[in-house]
Design a protein around this motif. Structure first.
Motif, PDB file in Angstrom:
ATOM      1  N   ASP A 183     -34.492 -26.139  32.672  1.00  0.00           N
ATOM      2  CA  ASP A 183     -33.357 -26.896  33.144  1.00  0.00           C
ATOM      3  C   ASP A 183     -33.606 -28.237  33.300  1.00  0.00           C
ATOM      4  O   ASP A 183     -34.565 -28.601  34.234  1.00  0.00           O
ATOM      5  N   PRO A 184     -33.057 -29.247  32.452  1.00  0.00           N
ATOM      6  CA  PRO A 184     -33.445 -30.682  32.624  1.00  0.00           C
ATOM      7  C   PRO A 184     -33.149 -31.333  34.104  1.00  0.00           C
ATOM      8  O   PRO A 184     -33.721 -32.407  34.303  1.00  0.00           O
ATOM      9  N   GLN A 185     -32.133 -30.487  34.681  1.00  0.00           N
ATOM     10  CA  GLN A 185     -31.847 -31.354  35.881  1.00  0.00           C
ATOM     11  C   GLN A 185     -32.544 -31.008  37.264  1.00  0.00           C
ATOM     12  O   GLN A 185     -32.981 -31.715  38.015  1.00  0.00           O
ATOM     13  N   THR A 186     -32.982 -29.659  37.330  1.00  0.00           N
ATOM     14  CA  THR A 186     -33.848 -29.118  38.194  1.00  0.00           C
ATOM     15  C   THR A 186     -35.352 -28.819  37.808  1.00  0.00           C
ATOM     16  O   THR A 186     -36.160 -28.649  38.578  1.00  0.00           O
ATOM     17  N   ASN A 187     -35.534 -28.761  36.609  1.00  0.00           N
ATOM     18  CA  ASN A 187     -36.925 -28.489  35.842  1.00  0.00           C
ATOM     19  C   ASN A 187     -37.291 -27.007  36.423  1.00  0.00           C
ATOM     20  O   ASN A 187     -38.642 -26.675  36.148  1.00  0.00           O
ATOM     21  N   LYS A 188     -36.293 -26.461  36.550  1.00  0.00           N
ATOM     22  CA  LYS A 188     -36.594 -24.898  36.866  1.00  0.00           C
ATOM     23  C   LYS A 188     -36.751 -24.183  35.392  1.00  0.00           C
ATOM     24  O   LYS A 188     -35.890 -24.455  34.422  1.00  0.00           O
ATOM     25  N   THR A 189     -37.560 -23.211  35.369  1.00  0.00           N
ATOM     26  CA  THR A 189     -37.823 -22.449  34.051  1.00  0.00           C
ATOM     27  C   THR A 189     -37.340 -21.183  34.358  1.00  0.00           C
ATOM     28  O   THR A 189     -37.325 -20.328  35.296  1.00  0.00           O
ATOM     29  N   TYR A 190     -36.495 -20.813  33.110  1.00  0.00           N
ATOM     30  CA  TYR A 190     -36.057 -19.478  32.928  1.00  0.00           C
ATOM     31  C   TYR A 190     -36.550 -18.582  32.043  1.00  0.00           C
ATOM     32  O   TYR A 190     -36.317 -19.001  30.765  1.00  0.00           O
ATOM     33  N   ASP A 191     -36.894 -17.406  32.244  1.00  0.00           N
ATOM     34  CA  ASP A 191     -37.364 -16.368  31.082  1.00  0.00           C
ATOM     35  C   ASP A 191     -36.272 -15.810  30.289  1.00  0.00           C
ATOM     36  O   ASP A 191     -35.223 -15.382  31.035  1.00  0.00           O
ATOM     37  N   THR A 192     -36.348 -15.653  29.127  1.00  0.00           N
ATOM     38  CA  THR A 192     -35.151 -15.468  28.313  1.00  0.00           C
ATOM     39  C   THR A 192     -35.502 -14.022  27.580  1.00  0.00           C
ATOM     40  O   THR A 192     -35.062 -13.473  26.740  1.00  0.00           O
ATOM     41  N   SER A 193     -36.888 -13.320  27.730  1.00  0.00           N
ATOM     42  CA  SER A 193     -37.196 -12.163  27.125  1.00  0.00           C
ATOM     43  C   SER A 193     -36.347 -11.007  27.793  1.00  0.00           C
ATOM     44  O   SER A 193     -35.939 -11.237  28.901  1.00  0.00           O
ATOM     45  N   ASN A 194     -36.430 -10.109  27.196  1.00  0.00           N
ATOM     46  CA  ASN A 194     -35.440  -8.907  27.609  1.00  0.00           C
ATOM     47  C   ASN A 194     -34.414  -8.905  28.319  1.00  0.00           C
ATOM     48  O   ASN A 194     -33.515  -8.682  29.214  1.00  0.00           O
ATOM     49  N   PRO A 195     -33.188  -9.642  27.140  1.00  0.00           N
ATOM     50  CA  PRO A 195     -32.039 -10.072  27.606  1.00  0.00           C
ATOM     51  C   PRO A 195     -31.454  -8.663  27.782  1.00  0.00           C
ATOM     52  O   PRO A 195     -31.457  -7.868  27.311  1.00  0.00           O
ATOM     53  N   ASP A 196     -29.957  -8.888  28.337  1.00  0.00           N
ATOM     54  CA  ASP A 196     -28.981  -8.041  28.706  1.00  0.00           C
ATOM     55  C   ASP A 196     -28.107  -7.707  27.353  1.00  0.00           C
ATOM     56  O   ASP A 196     -27.644  -6.815  26.961  1.00  0.00           O
ATOM     57  N   PHE A 197     -27.875  -9.095  26.830  1.00  0.00           N
ATOM     58  CA  PHE A 197     -27.086  -9.003  25.335  1.00  0.00           C
ATOM     59  C   PHE A 197     -27.499 -10.232  24.690  1.00  0.00           C
ATOM     60  O   PHE A 197     -27.982 -11.200  25.239  1.00  0.00           O
ATOM     61  N   GLN A 198     -27.286 -10.284  23.399  1.00  0.00           N
ATOM     62  CA  GLN A 198     -27.696 -11.311  22.539  1.00  0.00           C
ATOM     63  C   GLN A 198     -27.108 -11.393  21.313  1.00  0.00           C
ATOM     64  O   GLN A 198     -26.908 -10.091  20.650  1.00  0.00           O
ATOM     65  N   GLY A 199     -26.983 -12.532  20.481  1.00  0.00           N
ATOM     66  CA  GLY A 199     -26.466 -12.420  19.374  1.00  0.00           C
ATOM     67  C   GLY A 199     -25.996 -13.853  18.952  1.00  0.00           C
ATOM     68  O   GLY A 199     -25.948 -14.746  19.751  1.00  0.00           O
ATOM     69  N   TRP A 200     -25.254 -13.909  17.713  1.00  0.00           N
ATOM     70  CA  TRP A 200     -24.744 -15.019  16.860  1.00  0.00           C
ATOM     71  C   TRP A 200     -23.408 -15.269  17.565  1.00  0.00           C
ATOM     72  O   TRP A 200     -22.645 -14.379  17.370  1.00  0.00           O
ATOM     73  N   LEU A 201     -22.872 -16.511  17.979  1.00  0.00           N
ATOM     74  CA  LEU A 201     -21.564 -17.180  18.162  1.00  0.00           C
ATOM     75  C   LEU A 201     -21.551 -18.356  17.716  1.00  0.00           C
ATOM     76  O   LEU A 201     -22.668 -19.231  17.553  1.00  0.00           O
ATOM     77  N   THR A 202     -20.361 -18.961  17.199  1.00  0.00           N
ATOM     78  CA  THR A 202     -20.293 -20.060  16.854  1.00  0.00           C
ATOM     79  C   THR A 202     -19.848 -21.155  18.039  1.00  0.00           C
ATOM     80  O   THR A 202     -18.428 -20.769  18.581  1.00  0.00           O
ATOM     81  N   LYS A 203     -20.170 -22.237  18.658  1.00  0.00           N
ATOM     82  CA  LYS A 203     -19.794 -22.850  19.829  1.00  0.00           C
ATOM     83  C   LYS A 203     -19.212 -24.307  19.383  1.00  0.00           C
ATOM     84  O   LYS A 203     -19.900 -25.045  18.731  1.00  0.00           O
ATOM     85  N   GLN A 204     -18.221 -24.675  20.331  1.00  0.00           N
ATOM     86  CA  GLN A 204     -17.778 -26.167  20.028  1.00  0.00           C
ATOM     87  C   GLN A 204     -18.881 -26.819  20.920  1.00  0.00           C
ATOM     88  O   GLN A 204     -18.878 -26.764  22.126  1.00  0.00           O
ATOM     89  N   SER A 205     -19.372 -27.942  20.242  1.00  0.00           N
ATOM     90  CA  SER A 205     -20.087 -28.798  21.034  1.00  0.00           C
ATOM     91  C   SER A 205     -19.268 -29.692  22.235  1.00  0.00           C
ATOM     92  O   SER A 205     -18.021 -29.976  21.855  1.00  0.00           O
ATOM     93  N   SER A 206     -19.786 -30.040  23.273  1.00  0.00           N
ATOM     94  CA  SER A 206     -19.265 -30.733  24.271  1.00  0.00           C
ATOM     95  C   SER A 206     -18.689 -32.104  23.950  1.00  0.00           C
ATOM     96  O   SER A 206     -17.827 -32.528  24.456  1.00  0.00           O
ATOM     97  N   TRP A 207     -19.606 -32.913  23.460  1.00  0.00           N
ATOM     98  CA  TRP A 207     -19.086 -34.216  23.077  1.00  0.00           C
ATOM     99  C   TRP A 207     -18.282 -34.388  21.719  1.00  0.00           C
ATOM    100  O   TRP A 207     -17.384 -35.187  21.656  1.00  0.00           O
ATOM    101  N   LEU A 208     -18.647 -34.115  20.694  1.00  0.00           N
ATOM    102  CA  LEU A 208     -18.142 -34.071  19.353  1.00  0.00           C
ATOM    103  C   LEU A 208     -17.231 -33.233  19.009  1.00  0.00           C
ATOM    104  O   LEU A 208     -16.217 -33.353  18.038  1.00  0.00           O
ATOM    105  N   LYS A 209     -17.136 -32.195  19.742  1.00  0.00           N
ATOM    106  CA  LYS A 209     -16.244 -31.076  19.477  1.00  0.00           C
ATOM    107  C   LYS A 209     -16.103 -30.370  18.037  1.00  0.00           C
ATOM    108  O   LYS A 209     -15.316 -29.968  17.354  1.00  0.00           O
ATOM    109  N   GLU A 210     -17.543 -30.343  17.684  1.00  0.00           N
ATOM    110  CA  GLU A 210     -17.892 -29.732  16.348  1.00  0.00           C
ATOM    111  C   GLU A 210     -18.497 -28.472  16.528  1.00  0.00           C
ATOM    112  O   GLU A 210     -18.781 -28.004  17.653  1.00  0.00           O
ATOM    113  N   TRP A 211     -18.093 -27.631  15.405  1.00  0.00           N
ATOM    114  CA  TRP A 211     -18.528 -26.253  15.882  1.00  0.00           C
ATOM    115  C   TRP A 211     -19.699 -26.125  14.928  1.00  0.00           C
ATOM    116  O   TRP A 211     -19.967 -26.315  14.124  1.00  0.00           O
TER     117      TRP A 211
END
Length: 167
Positions: free
Chosen positions: A39-67
């Protein structure tokens, strides 16, 4: 031309032409090489192995609103996103701050769209199929319920979360 290209067939099937469907073992291997999210704000590290769910989605970007096509990793109360299955996540949605996850096809003007809303931000994304959208809404919804149904007060006692129904 009359000849259908591989790209045309993939797009018709609701898949991105550059995306390769990975067998489950490939997702496990990708997680093994994926670096944790910091996390760039807290510098805390999060492990992402063994996820509960995962896969592809198309997300709208926050600034330019591009998919943009992103690989999402749900683990506990955090929803991470990365450019690829083995890429280091570059973003995180804290589901503990989320109030709703719901279908958002009208709002997004996209089929199979969903939204995840925090107090200050609404994230729009869409899945490749209705089933995948429903699976994501279910998985994210369960994660939100797990982290919001009860909370611990300062004296250590659990209390039910009280929601205001009035506007």
């Amino acid at each position: 031309s009359l000849q259908e290209t591989r790209e045309d067939r993939l797009l018709a099937a609701g898949r991105h032409p550059r995306e390769r469907r990975s067998p489950p073992c490939a997702a496990i291997m990708a997680a093994a090489v994926r670096k944790p999210y910091t996390d760039p704000q807290t510098n805390k590290t999060y492990d992402t192995s063994n996820p509960d769910f995962q896969g592809w989605l198309t997300k709208q970007s926050s600034w330019l609103k591009e998919w943009r096509r992103r690989y999402f990793i749900l683990k506990g109360s955090k929803l991470f996103f990365a450019k690829g299955e083995s890429s280091t996540p570059h973003g995180m949605i804290d589901l503990a701050k989320c109030m709703t996850v719901k279908s958002a096809e009208l709002k997004a003007q996209k089929r199979n769209a969903l939204e995840v809303s925090t107090g200050e931000t609404t994230f729009l994304m869409y899945a490749d199929s209705e089933k995948e959208k429903d699976d994501w809404i279910g998985a994210v919804g369960r994660a939100i319920v797990r982290c919001s149904s009860t909370y611990t007060t300062e004296d250590g006692e659990e209390e039910e979360d009280e929601e205001d129904e009035e506007d």
